[in-house]
Design a protein around this motif. Structure first.
Motif, mmCIF file in Angstrom:
data_model
loop_
_atom_site.group_PDB
_atom_site.id
_atom_site.type_symbol
_atom_site.label_atom_id
_atom_site.label_comp_id
_atom_site.label_asym_id
_atom_site.label_seq_id
_atom_site.Cartn_x
_atom_site.Cartn_y
_atom_site.Cartn_z
ATOM 1 N N TYR A 12 0.855 -1.187 0.000
ATOM 2 C CA TYR A 12 0.000 0.000 0.000
ATOM 3 C C TYR A 12 0.889 1.235 0.000
ATOM 4 C CZ TYR A 12 -4.316 -2.585 1.033
ATOM 5 O OH TYR A 12 -5.403 -3.422 0.970
ATOM 6 N N THR A 13 0.838 2.014 -1.068
ATOM 7 C CA THR A 13 1.775 3.119 -1.239
ATOM 8 C C THR A 13 1.051 4.414 -1.603
ATOM 9 O OG1 THR A 13 2.208 3.061 -3.643
ATOM 10 C CG2 THR A 13 3.288 1.371 -2.303
ATOM 11 N N THR A 14 1.842 5.476 -1.670
ATOM 12 C CA THR A 14 1.353 6.765 -2.152
ATOM 13 C C THR A 14 0.870 6.686 -3.594
ATOM 14 O OG1 THR A 14 3.658 7.209 -2.676
ATOM 15 C CG2 THR A 14 2.789 8.206 -0.656
ATOM 16 N N MET A 15 1.296 5.675 -4.324
ATOM 17 C CA MET A 15 0.913 5.501 -5.726
ATOM 18 C C MET A 15 -0.012 4.309 -5.921
ATOM 19 S SD MET A 15 4.432 6.496 -7.696
ATOM 20 C CE MET A 15 5.001 8.209 -7.652
ATOM 21 N N GLY A 16 -0.736 3.960 -4.873
ATOM 22 C CA GLY A 16 -1.700 2.889 -4.976
ATOM 23 C C GLY A 16 -1.126 1.545 -4.564
ATOM 24 N N LEU A 17 -1.873 0.482 -4.860
ATOM 25 C CA LEU A 17 -1.486 -0.873 -4.495
ATOM 26 C C LEU A 17 -0.535 -1.442 -5.539
ATOM 27 C CD1 LEU A 17 -3.936 -0.393 -2.644
ATOM 28 C CD2 LEU A 17 -4.588 -2.779 -3.032
ATOM 29 N N THR A 93 8.893 12.809 -7.325
ATOM 30 C CA THR A 93 10.054 11.998 -7.709
ATOM 31 C C THR A 93 9.696 10.688 -8.397
ATOM 32 O OG1 THR A 93 10.117 10.900 -5.539
ATOM 33 C CG2 THR A 93 11.389 12.945 -5.801
ATOM 34 N N GLY A 94 8.429 10.283 -8.297
ATOM 35 C CA GLY A 94 8.025 9.020 -8.912
ATOM 36 C C GLY A 94 8.395 7.795 -8.111
ATOM 37 N N VAL A 95 8.725 7.948 -6.829
ATOM 38 C CA VAL A 95 9.063 6.814 -5.968
ATOM 39 C C VAL A 95 7.874 6.511 -5.053
ATOM 40 C CG1 VAL A 95 10.599 5.924 -4.176
ATOM 41 C CG2 VAL A 95 11.517 7.367 -6.009
ATOM 42 N N PRO A 96 7.300 5.310 -5.119
ATOM 43 C CA PRO A 96 6.214 4.964 -4.206
ATOM 44 C C PRO A 96 6.710 4.921 -2.754
ATOM 45 C CG PRO A 96 6.325 3.427 -6.059
ATOM 46 C CD PRO A 96 7.587 4.235 -6.086
ATOM 47 N N VAL A 97 5.919 5.465 -1.856
ATOM 48 C CA VAL A 97 6.278 5.521 -0.444
ATOM 49 C C VAL A 97 5.197 4.817 0.368
ATOM 50 C CG1 VAL A 97 6.788 7.026 1.519
ATOM 51 C CG2 VAL A 97 7.565 7.668 -0.780
ATOM 52 N N VAL A 98 5.623 3.986 1.305
ATOM 53 C CA VAL A 98 4.726 3.261 2.205
ATOM 54 C C VAL A 98 4.757 3.979 3.546
ATOM 55 C CG1 VAL A 98 4.188 1.024 3.239
ATOM 56 C CG2 VAL A 98 5.365 1.122 1.020
ATOM 57 N N VAL A 99 3.597 4.460 4.007
ATOM 58 C CA VAL A 99 3.523 5.356 5.165
ATOM 59 C C VAL A 99 2.702 4.681 6.271
ATOM 60 C CG1 VAL A 99 2.873 7.676 5.946
ATOM 61 C CG2 VAL A 99 3.644 7.319 3.580
ATOM 62 N N ALA A 136 -3.972 13.217 4.445
ATOM 63 C CA ALA A 136 -3.749 12.973 3.015
ATOM 64 C C ALA A 136 -4.669 11.859 2.539
ATOM 65 C CB ALA A 136 -2.288 12.603 2.741
ATOM 66 N N ASP A 137 -5.044 11.915 1.267
ATOM 67 C CA ASP A 137 -6.034 10.979 0.730
ATOM 68 C C ASP A 137 -5.363 9.768 0.081
ATOM 69 O OD1 ASP A 137 -8.339 9.786 -0.031
ATOM 70 O OD2 ASP A 137 -8.839 11.213 -1.623
ATOM 71 N N PHE A 138 -4.725 8.961 0.900
ATOM 72 C CA PHE A 138 -4.287 7.622 0.512
ATOM 73 C C PHE A 138 -4.210 6.788 1.783
ATOM 74 C CE2 PHE A 138 -0.344 9.801 1.487
ATOM 75 C CZ PHE A 138 0.512 8.834 2.015
ATOM 76 N N ARG A 139 -4.004 5.478 1.619
ATOM 77 C CA ARG A 139 -4.116 4.573 2.766
ATOM 78 C C ARG A 139 -2.756 4.235 3.387
ATOM 79 N NH1 ARG A 139 -7.988 0.181 -0.116
ATOM 80 N NH2 ARG A 139 -6.777 0.919 -1.901
ATOM 81 N N ALA A 140 -2.773 4.060 4.689
ATOM 82 C CA ALA A 140 -1.575 3.623 5.398
ATOM 83 C C ALA A 140 -1.188 2.217 4.950
ATOM 84 C CB ALA A 140 -1.808 3.641 6.900
ATOM 85 N N GLY A 141 0.127 1.970 4.934
ATOM 86 C CA GLY A 141 0.611 0.653 4.543
ATOM 87 C C GLY A 141 0.888 -0.268 5.696
ATOM 88 N N TRP A 142 1.054 0.295 6.929
ATOM 89 C CA TRP A 142 1.431 -0.542 8.064
ATOM 90 C C TRP A 142 1.229 0.248 9.338
ATOM 91 C CZ3 TRP A 142 6.499 0.004 10.693
ATOM 92 C CH2 TRP A 142 7.231 1.112 10.236
ATOM 93 N N ILE A 143 1.589 -0.362 10.474
ATOM 94 C CA ILE A 143 1.432 0.272 11.790
ATOM 95 C C ILE A 143 2.810 0.405 12.425
ATOM 96 C CG2 ILE A 143 0.384 0.125 14.072
ATOM 97 C CD1 ILE A 143 -1.770 -1.700 12.842
ATOM 98 N N LYS A 144 3.195 1.638 12.782
ATOM 99 C CA LYS A 144 4.484 1.894 13.439
ATOM 100 C C LYS A 144 4.246 2.321 14.879
ATOM 101 C CE LYS A 144 8.827 3.124 14.241
ATOM 102 N NZ LYS A 144 9.517 4.229 13.545
ATOM 103 N N LEU A 145 4.918 1.635 15.801
ATOM 104 C CA LEU A 145 4.814 1.924 17.222
ATOM 105 C C LEU A 145 6.207 2.054 17.821
ATOM 106 C CD1 LEU A 145 2.143 -0.770 18.182
ATOM 107 C CD2 LEU A 145 1.722 1.575 17.424
ATOM 108 N N SER A 146 6.240 2.211 19.132
ATOM 109 C CA SER A 146 7.506 2.229 19.862
ATOM 110 C C SER A 146 7.227 1.815 21.295
ATOM 111 C CB SER A 146 8.146 3.617 19.812
ATOM 112 O OG SER A 146 9.383 3.623 20.493
ATOM 113 N N ALA A 147 8.314 1.483 21.999
ATOM 114 C CA ALA A 147 8.214 1.142 23.417
ATOM 115 C C ALA A 147 9.381 1.771 24.151
ATOM 116 C CB ALA A 147 8.232 -0.372 23.617
ATOM 117 N N GLY A 148 9.200 2.006 25.438
ATOM 118 C CA GLY A 148 10.295 2.517 26.244
ATOM 119 C C GLY A 148 11.506 1.601 26.175
#
Length: 313
Positions: A12-17, A93-99, A136-148
């Motif tokens: 799932y990217t800025t440029m679609g699936l 730039t034409g590079v798909p990004v997963v956010v 922004a009008d596109f879908r997230a590709g994953w879930i990013k978290l953190s821990a202490g």
């Protein structure tokens, strides 16, 4: 009983699936935009997308020239996620990004995440994964978290549990900035307690854990381990750690990247954006010289990043 083929998976990217056949080498852990000021600070997360494009586009042209076909942005909410900026850089730039959707750890948690109830947190992540981002009008590709660094706080555990439920509903991978092996294993316990699976967990910054037995234990549970210090630590140290993982049989669970960039709105002109090219230019040749074959390099830099981040349509 009729058997059904497994569902096709997509990035799932800025440029679609995008399908695996659409892609070559993927950088699995980098940053376009980060603000490490806490969300209550003046000017937090503020920047004109055009300024970010102007500052960082040449770094994307560099990776395009090296055959990079997709880029995983690892900035969640709390440290300045700007999906609109990611989209602007991608389109320029034409590079798909997963956010990602999701939240960083304390004290960088946004007021919304801090005060939302469990159901609202889960619904927010599911919405960003299946409909669109807040900004922004596109879908997230994953879930990013953190821990202490030494333990998961009650709030961080609550965020992780909501993420595990959202991931179970969508097939998304959960990646977490986690420094200690025992904390990473505890996170996997929590994910499984919520009905999801450790093989959809990425232990980000695995290299920070010096007890390599924890690396082995994570892989034994099916998790992804990620060595994301290429160019930031001495090349021979990074190479040795990768070779040790390969010798231990971890090729199918290993991600390698730089964890660099990025535009920092707290610095004049966004600061100094470090290149994303060391893996291609230096580390892969060093691994070849050490006897790593092309099929394994393809696995590490093309197949594994796709398998880690892809999910069903």
């Amino acid at each position: 009983m009729t058997e059904h083929p497994p569902a096709e998976r997509f990035l799932y990217t800025t440029m679609g699936l995008l399908r695996r056949s659409d892609l070559g080498m993927i950088l699995p852990h980098e940053h376009i935009f980060v603000d490490f000021r806490t969300p209550d600070q003046p000017g937090y997360g503020e920047a004109d997308p055009a300024d970010v494009v102007a500052a960082i586009s040449h770094r994307f042209e560099e990776i395009k020239a090296r055959g990079i076909t997709a880029f995983v942005e690892c900035t969640p909410t709390g440290v300045g996620r700007r999906a609109d900026v990611d989209l602007a850089v991608s389109l320029a730039t034409g590079v798909p990004v997963v956010v990602p959707t999701g939240s960083y750890r304390e004290p960088w948690v946004t007021p919304f995440v801090r005060t939302a109830d469990d159901a609202t947190l889960e619904a927010w992540m599911v919405r960003e994964l299946t409909e669109r981002f807040d900004e922004a009008d596109f879908r997230a590709g994953w879930i990013k978290l953190s821990a202490g660094d030494d333990a998961i706080s009650p709030l961080e555990e609550r965020i992780l549990r909501a993420a595990a439920r959202a991931a179970a509903r969508t097939g998304a991978v959960i990646g977490s900035h986690t420094m200690r092996g025992r904390v990473a294993l505890q996170q996997m316990d929590i994910i499984e307690d919520e009905g999801y699976t450790a093989n959809r967990f990425i232990w980000i910054h695995t290299q920070k854990e010096t007890d390599l037995g924890f690396h082995d234990a994570a892989v034994a549970r099916g998790a992804w381990i990620e060595y994301d210090h290429v160019s930031r630590d001495p090349d021979e140290e990074v190479k040795a750690l990768i070779l040790r993982a390969l010798d231990a049989g971890h090729a199918d669970n290993l991600l390698i990247s730089h964890d660099v960039g990025w535009y920092d709105p707290a610095k004049p002109g966004g600061g100094n954006q470090r290149p994303y090219t060391h893996l291609s230019d230096v580390m892969m040749p060093l691994l070849r010289q050490a006897g790593v074959d092309e099929a394994t390099l393809k696995r590490l830099t093309e197949d594994n990043p796709f398998l880690a981040y892809a999910r069903p349509a």
